[in-house]
Design an enzyme around this catalytic site. Structure first.
Site, PDB file in Angstrom:
ATOM      1  N   THR A 143     -24.534 -18.332  -9.466  1.00 55.51           N
ATOM      2  CA  THR A 143     -25.250 -17.178  -8.920  1.00 55.51           C
ATOM      3  C   THR A 143     -26.146 -16.604 -10.009  1.00 55.51           C
ATOM      4  OG1 THR A 143     -23.391 -16.639  -7.460  1.00 55.51           O
ATOM      5  CG2 THR A 143     -25.009 -14.890  -7.873  1.00 55.51           C
ATOM      6  N   LYS A 191     -18.632 -20.097 -10.215  1.00 54.21           N
ATOM      7  CA  LYS A 191     -17.367 -20.005  -9.488  1.00 54.21           C
ATOM      8  C   LYS A 191     -16.901 -21.419  -9.148  1.00 54.21           C
ATOM      9  CE  LYS A 191     -17.918 -15.344  -7.749  1.00 54.21           C
ATOM     10  NZ  LYS A 191     -17.788 -14.407  -6.610  1.00 54.21           N
ATOM     11  N   ASP A 222     -13.629  -8.160   2.787  1.00 53.92           N
ATOM     12  CA  ASP A 222     -13.216  -7.730   1.444  1.00 53.92           C
ATOM     13  C   ASP A 222     -14.278  -6.892   0.739  1.00 53.92           C
ATOM     14  OD1 ASP A 222     -11.171  -7.825  -0.574  1.00 53.92           O
ATOM     15  OD2 ASP A 222     -12.435  -9.179  -1.732  1.00 53.92           O
ATOM     16  N   GLU A 280     -22.763  -2.551  -4.396  1.00 60.98           N
ATOM     17  CA  GLU A 280     -23.662  -2.174  -5.482  1.00 60.98           C
ATOM     18  C   GLU A 280     -25.058  -1.861  -4.948  1.00 60.98           C
ATOM     19  OE1 GLU A 280     -20.299  -4.217  -7.265  1.00 60.98           O
ATOM     20  OE2 GLU A 280     -21.672  -4.865  -5.693  1.00 60.98           O
TER      21      GLU A 280
END
Length: 409
Positions: free
Chosen positions: A222, A123, A289, A294
């Site tokens: 990540t 990112k 958000d 998951e």
């Protein structure tokens, strides 16, 4: 005394004895559990500062094999991780052998394959550290530094449910473009003296690229969870509508938690308590958000809620979005171990611990001081919320004992 009276008296004494024994054992068990919570906290504090070193002293396995074997249904990495620094060193230094557009989603990212075949999600930096994201609590681009900070907060809280994240500088010209797929390469451009790309995603626009400083781009990587642990996506029961003027049921129904408790997987097992933990985590980082979450597939509610995608965090240190805590103040339950850990972190300990934990990272300083100060203030709000619950319902109802033995065999 007649025989019947003696029998009745003995029965009463036996009942009193049994209740006394149970009460004492419960208190002993609780005391022992609290002492273990305190020991676990001290172990965590002692191991906060990670040395990013390539040395793997305890094994001949690769860093990717080690990290893969850490994953179990209730945690991504174990409490005792002597090789954590080596794995994170590999994440930030191993050669990139392939670069592609990120997996589907709303925000810009790239999927990188590192030497040894390990997938990571990159990112890019979009904001300076002191930039304040105005507007809705979920506004703005993803924050790469938020992913780094959230991972270390996960360590500090003792959840261990967030994938490993570390900062990394990449040279777009020499490290990415030579190994990029045509799809990713087609989104590259030059603006002034800076190399930029805009990728492929729902909100990705050619007019809104992420740009390097010259050719070197700061970002976060990540670690991809092992493919042997496929993920299942769930709608968060306290998710927002993201539509102006349209409220979700939890925003107007005071009995909403009672309805949640009657539906699977929240009617049994650890999932509802995971939701509460996540609300605490998200409130601390300012993440409003989490519309989905998951877990591992086919878990029937037994595996953890995985703390994935924390980049919409640390946007505005002055904004404390209390609605993030709705699962906590509507259900009025919390794990005893979480409650203990939060209490250990008050009086400035949380800010100090997170600052120490992030100090080793290649992109340090990860957070600005206002964000670190906000964490301590938000912690006080969480503690006050739990106290309101215990004042109303009593600690025996609110503080739930839920300690699960974790196996790494």
């Amino acid at each position: 005394m007649k025989l019947k009276q003696r029998v009745v008296l003995l029965a009463i004494l036996l009942i009193i004895f049994i209740f006394t024994k149970v009460f004492l054992l419960d208190n002993l068990d609780t005391s022992a559990a609290n002492r273990e919570d305190q020991r676990a906290f001290h172990r965590m504090m002692a191991s906060l500062r990670l040395e990013l070193s390539p040395r793997l002293e305890h094994t001949l396995q690769s860093p990717w094999e080690i990290a893969s074997q850490w994953v179990v249904p209730r945690e991504v990495y174990p409490e005792d991780t002597p090789e954590l620094g080596a794995v994170m060193h590999a994440m930030t230094t191993k050669r990139i052998v392939k670069a592609d557009v990120g997996y589907k989603g709303t925000q810009l990212k790239a999927l990188l394959i590192l030497e040894g075949g390990q997938k990571v999600v990159f990112k890019p930096k979009r904001y300076a550290r002191d930039y304040v994201v105005e507007g809705e609590p979920y506004a703005g681009y993803d924050r790469h530094n938020a992913e780094v900070a959230a991972f270390h907060l996960d360590r500090i809280l003792g959840f261990r449910r967030a994938p490993l994240v570390v900062g990394r500088f990449v040279n777009l010209r020499t490290e990415i473009k030579p190994v990029a797929t045509d799809q990713l390469l087609s989104t590259f451009m030059t603006l002034g003296n800076n190399t930029c790309f805009y990728g492929k995603c729902y909100y990705c626009r050619e007019t809104e690229p992420a740009c390097a400083d010259g050719d070197v781009m700061e970002g976060s990587v990540t670690l991809w969870l092992p493919d042997v642990w496929p993920l299942q996506k769930h709608r968060h029961p306290w998710g927002r509508t993201y539509r102006e003027g349209k409220l979700a049921r939890w925003e107007y129904d005071e009995s909403y938690c009672d309805a949640v408790k009657k539906t699977s997987p929240y009617d049994s097992g650890p999932r509802l308590l995971d939701i509460i933990d996540t609300a605490v985590f998200d409130y601390l980082i300012g993440n409003a958000d989490r519309h989905h979450y998951e877990s591992f597939q086919d878990d029937e509610g037994a595996s953890m809620l995985i703390l994935l995608d924390n980049a919409k965090s640390f946007g505005n240190p002055a904004l404390d979005e209390r609605s993030i805590l709705a699962p906590l103040y509507q259900c009025c339950i919390i794990r005893v171990s979480t409650w203990n850990r939060l209490n250990y972190l008050k009086n400035g300990v949380l800010k100090s611990a997170l600052k120490t934990a992030m100090s080793h990272d290649p992109i340090s300083p990860v957070l600005s001081d206002p964000h670190l100060d906000a964490l301590d203030q938000r912690l006080l709000s969480i503690l006050a919320t739990v106290k309101q619950c215990t004042d109303q319902f009593g600690p025996d109802v609110v503080l739930v004992e839920d300690r699960m033995t974790l196996s790494h065999l």
